[in-house]
Enzyme design. Structure first.
Site, PDB file in Angstrom:
ATOM      1  CG  HIS A  98      -1.879  -1.063   1.311  1.00 49.29           C
ATOM      2  ND1 HIS A  98      -3.042  -1.051   0.575  1.00 49.29           N
ATOM      3  CD2 HIS A  98      -1.883  -2.227   2.002  1.00 49.29           C
ATOM      4  CE1 HIS A  98      -3.721  -2.151   0.809  1.00 49.29           C
ATOM      5  NE2 HIS A  98      -3.040  -2.887   1.674  1.00 49.29           N
ATOM      6  CB  THR A 151      12.548  -6.894   5.404  1.00 50.53           C
ATOM      7  OG1 THR A 151      13.710  -7.075   6.210  1.00 50.53           O
ATOM      8  CG2 THR A 151      11.290  -7.195   6.219  1.00 50.53           C
ATOM      9  CE  LYS A 152      17.949  -4.754   5.906  1.00 44.96           C
ATOM     10  NZ  LYS A 152      18.934  -4.522   6.939  1.00 44.96           N
ATOM     11  CE  LYS A 169      22.647 -24.123  10.116  1.00 38.91           C
ATOM     12  NZ  LYS A 169      22.900 -25.406  10.749  1.00 38.91           N
TER      13      LYS A 169
END
Length: 172
Positions: A98, A151-152, A169
């Site tokens: 959004h 998110t990455k 790890k």
């Protein structure tokens, strides 16, 4: 016209057939594969679309050999899934969000951000209820833990988990 028929058959019939793990599946996996082959941009061999998977129209989804969409997952395109990708139940992959940048307008009136490709390379395992946000690339051989919010970008052979997902790890 053919695509509309395939969409209707998938969402009214195929999506509701038993899981491929059920002893009562009676060819459900083959039927969902057949329908998705007619809907997805590209569909590899031995692809498993599980019970309840939601993917919109599917026209901008590519999925490689021996990969699958998990039970009750919710994905949107543009999405590129490589070969040998395992996906647990209820995984969510988003390619837009959004808009929230105009403070003078209610968020509900601002529309969506442009769609961003999510790319999942070969030999990836995505655990149950993981969430992958727009524009993310998950590298070859990576593992996304159950419940992780990605998110990455995830590097090759990394094991990530948490909210937001962090590297735990590397696989050796």
């Amino acid at each position: 016209m053919k695509k509309i028929l395939f969409l209707m058959l998938y969402y009214f019939v195929g999506r509701h057939l038993p899981s491929s793990q059920s002893p009562y599946s009676f060819g459900a996996k083959k039927l969902r594969y057949f329908l998705c082959k007619g809907l997805f941009k590209e569909t590899g061999k031995n692809v498993n679309i599980e019970h309840g998977a939601f993917f919109g129209k599917g026209s901008d989804i590519t999925i490689g050999d021996n990969s699958g969409l998990g039970i009750d997952c919710r994905v949107s395109g543009p999405l590129k899934i490589g070969k040998n990708v395992m996906m647990g139940p209820e995984v969510m992959i988003y390619t837009s969000n959004h808009r929230i940048d105009d403070l003078d307008k209610p968020i509900i009136m601002q529309g969506e951000t442009p769609k961003e490709l999510v790319e999942i390379e070969d030999d990836v395992w995505i655990g149950a209820r993981a969430i992958i946000l727009p524009g993310i690339k998950i590298g070859k051989g990576a593992v996304v833990a159950a419940g992780a919010i990605v998110t990455k970008d995830v590097p090759k052979f990394a094991v990530v988990g948490g909210n937001p997902a962090k590297i735990i790890k590397f696989r050796k």
